[in-house]
Design an enzyme around this catalytic site. Sequence first.
Site, PDB file in Angstrom:
ATOM      1  N   ASP A 127     -44.303  11.630 -26.382  1.00  0.00           N
ATOM      2  CA  ASP A 127     -43.755  13.019 -24.886  1.00  0.00           C
ATOM      3  C   ASP A 127     -44.077  13.991 -25.184  1.00  0.00           C
ATOM      4  O   ASP A 127     -43.588  14.124 -26.586  1.00  0.00           O
ATOM      5  CB  ASP A 127     -42.908  12.171 -24.157  1.00  0.00           C
ATOM      6  CG  ASP A 127     -42.653  12.857 -22.900  1.00  0.00           C
ATOM      7  OD1 ASP A 127     -43.542  13.108 -21.984  1.00  0.00           O
ATOM      8  OD2 ASP A 127     -41.178  12.967 -22.614  1.00  0.00           O
ATOM      9  N   ASP A 300     -41.376   2.763 -19.910  1.00  0.00           N
ATOM     10  CA  ASP A 300     -40.356   3.108 -21.541  1.00  0.00           C
ATOM     11  C   ASP A 300     -39.181   3.010 -20.197  1.00  0.00           C
ATOM     12  O   ASP A 300     -39.479   3.878 -19.375  1.00  0.00           O
ATOM     13  CB  ASP A 300     -40.847   4.560 -21.523  1.00  0.00           C
ATOM     14  CG  ASP A 300     -40.361   6.180 -21.099  1.00  0.00           C
ATOM     15  OD1 ASP A 300     -41.544   6.287 -20.150  1.00  0.00           O
ATOM     16  OD2 ASP A 300     -40.081   6.279 -21.598  1.00  0.00           O
ATOM     17  N   CYS A 338     -34.036 -18.584 -23.629  1.00  0.00           N
ATOM     18  CA  CYS A 338     -34.523 -17.103 -24.100  1.00  0.00           C
ATOM     19  C   CYS A 338     -34.934 -17.746 -25.782  1.00  0.00           C
ATOM     20  O   CYS A 338     -34.342 -18.525 -26.001  1.00  0.00           O
ATOM     21  CB  CYS A 338     -33.325 -16.094 -24.210  1.00  0.00           C
ATOM     22  SG  CYS A 338     -34.669 -14.941 -25.087  1.00  0.00           S
ATOM     23  N   CYS A 340     -35.770 -15.597 -27.994  1.00  0.00           N
ATOM     24  CA  CYS A 340     -35.819 -14.370 -29.216  1.00  0.00           C
ATOM     25  C   CYS A 340     -34.855 -14.747 -30.167  1.00  0.00           C
ATOM     26  O   CYS A 340     -34.204 -16.261 -30.468  1.00  0.00           O
ATOM     27  CB  CYS A 340     -34.617 -13.345 -28.300  1.00  0.00           C
ATOM     28  SG  CYS A 340     -33.337 -13.304 -28.464  1.00  0.00           S
ATOM     29  N   CYS A 343     -30.697 -15.651 -29.296  1.00  0.00           N
ATOM     30  CA  CYS A 343     -30.681 -16.508 -28.998  1.00  0.00           C
ATOM     31  C   CYS A 343     -30.881 -17.507 -30.037  1.00  0.00           C
ATOM     32  O   CYS A 343     -30.141 -18.582 -29.783  1.00  0.00           O
ATOM     33  CB  CYS A 343     -31.054 -16.165 -27.628  1.00  0.00           C
ATOM     34  SG  CYS A 343     -30.763 -15.448 -26.491  1.00  0.00           S
ATOM     35  N   HIS A 369     -32.338  -8.649 -28.118  1.00  0.00           N
ATOM     36  CA  HIS A 369     -32.961 -10.047 -27.152  1.00  0.00           C
ATOM     37  C   HIS A 369     -33.022  -9.319 -25.974  1.00  0.00           C
ATOM     38  O   HIS A 369     -34.201  -9.553 -24.818  1.00  0.00           O
ATOM     39  CB  HIS A 369     -31.097 -10.721 -26.778  1.00  0.00           C
ATOM     40  CG  HIS A 369     -30.927 -10.865 -25.469  1.00  0.00           C
ATOM     41  ND1 HIS A 369     -31.630 -12.342 -25.288  1.00  0.00           N
ATOM     42  CD2 HIS A 369     -30.560 -11.074 -24.341  1.00  0.00           C
ATOM     43  CE1 HIS A 369     -31.143 -12.479 -24.191  1.00  0.00           C
ATOM     44  NE2 HIS A 369     -30.579 -11.507 -23.126  1.00  0.00           N
TER      45      HIS A 369
HETATM   46 ZN   LIG Z   1     -32.682 -13.711 -26.320  1.00  0.00          ZN
END
Ligand SMILES: [Zn+2]
Length: 711
Positions: A127, A300, A338, A340, A343, A369
Amino acid sequence: MPKFENPFRDEKEGRMTNSSSVPKVSAVRKDSHTTRLPFTVQRESRGSQARAATFQTLHGEVKTPIFMPVGTQATVKAQTAESLKLTGTRVLLANAYHLLLRPGPEVFQRFGGIHRFMNWDGPVLTDSGGFQIFSLPHSRAMNEDGARFHSYVDGKSHLLSPESSIAMQQVLGSDIMMALDQCILSTASYAQAEAAMELTHRWAERSLRARDDSRQALFGIVQGACHHELRKKSAAFLSEFPFDGFAIGGLAVGETHNERYEMTGLVTEHLPSTLPRYLMGVGTPIDLLESVHRGVDMFDCIIPSRLARQGVAFTSQGKLQLRRSVYKFVEAPVDARCDCQTCQHYSRAYIHHLVKADEFLGWHLLGMHNLTFYHRLMREMRDSILRDDFLSYYEKKGVELVRADEEHPSCPPKKSQTARPARLGDYEIHRSAQGFSSIRQLSSGEVMHSVNAPSEEATKLYVEQSCLLSRLVKQPAPADALVIWDVGLGAAFNAMAVIHCFERCYAERGKGALRPLQLVSFECDLDALTLAVKNPGCFPHLRHGAPRKILENGKWEHASGLLHWELLKGDFRERLESANIPELIFYDPFSAKTDSALWTAETFARIFRHCAPKSAELYTYSAATAVRVALLTAGFFVAEGVGTGPKPATTIAFTKATGAGNHPLSPRLLGQQWLTRWRRSHARFPMTLTNEERAHCEQLIETHPQFFGEA
Ligand SMILES: [Zn+2]
């Protein structure tokens, strides 16, 4: 290595670049424009502006729509480059303004750029610092050349100009640079917004000249606050220059969600379809969904990391506040759906503990997450576009994304109850057992669209059954506008179904192929809509700029100028003769029990007389014999309409005998069988009729051309 001259630092307050010495505009006009960011649209969604694309950067390919985590200080807070990759991060955002104040350009020059410095081998977008000078209004002075301010690190004076910003971004070696812009509040007046936009345009040209033959891509930034004309003008102006993409700046700084969506849609429509579009600083998951729908490719936002720090997780069940003690013993992961790292390996109870103890690891794990959630959302959108299934994904996901934690609902604090009333005037929000929200009238107890999800019913019963889409795109297009009456605006379910249908057609076919549309809503009490607009979480169909405008001004116009929506406030019976003759009537007032005057033969006869010069069609949810009798005696030809949900049938009425025959769905006119049943019925006439009126009514039915005429 030659010593790097920091173009950013300028301790002699008086020395400014002489902007009159820079080449004229034509030097950077788009003549033989070769993009530094080869962009390929793979698929455009039907019925939406959403698109799936790829572009090539100096550090590899990027698939859009894409979310870019914010690494202002060359770090996404609490994450490593490795953990970011595990979340699915592809592009990082960094900030030239902050990084050149600390650690300073010399460090980046030593490392050969930001990639090696922070061990990130993927693309980086930097930016320009425009937003930062906007956020420091008291410690800077701005003029044509740039903004002068004092460093928050060492107090030294700096000049941030288009040229110095590009020079900084070149030292950082980002894949995509942003032109310096003047960002102002989105609620700024027209004059203020216009001045800032024009300065932004002049700075955009200077940025292009400063970029020169660098291989780094450069985006221009569309400004103009919430003023339609300015936004259009800014998009059109910047499109003339050889930028490699365009950003929509100056949103998410004070406007409502609906204004943001409206401006986003307006700008994307006026930007070239062959280059990427980036909506800066936006937003929440629902914002991303709405903006992809409106044609944005890149985003973003700091929200996923910032909320992680506060103990908040985005999940398929809505947002969870892991700080709450209801999670103290919960062994389940944050979101069972999820995949991730968090998780896979940790429980809600553990995260709850980390958050309560202010442990840094809690921020890290929730950050992973949340970023995974964002990237998955983008990937799902992209996949649905590639499957050409985005619209149904959009409808379903929209409901999911505004959902609250239903397993462990928290009592909303008193303050938010006053801010978002569940009641207004004679209306309250009603939650159905099936999970959709409607509006209930307190005095009658009647719920609008009581048995079906209201948006579904509006679409099926009114928009689809009237074949609105084919009327809008009919070729050759009739010269006159298609006029639709929306009788009983309510919470604008039907009106918004019409607008969504129009916008889909428009997205698919463009302006040339569409018939103008005039939507006229009749309503005497706007409290139902006001209440619904204040609770957009319950009413996803209202997440649009139009409903607010209709409440404020009584009218709204689509950016194309092809759709005009107008509100006629007051009793329908007092206003009907003053409105343009409609082709379609969506007749959806409260029932005869609550609002009997709107269902009488007399009211229908007035509608019939007003519309009879044309071929008009009236669609209504009621299939009651009394309503059909009233329509027949008023002169209409009456047909059986489709059922919706538990309702086996609805009703369509035509002013002309040929109406049903010409209808693409060939609805069946009530015939001898209906007549026989009616003759045997004990409820042949409305109770209120006198004997004389009954006789007259009977005569009208027994001689109606629908049953006995040439039709
Ligand atoms: Zn997760």
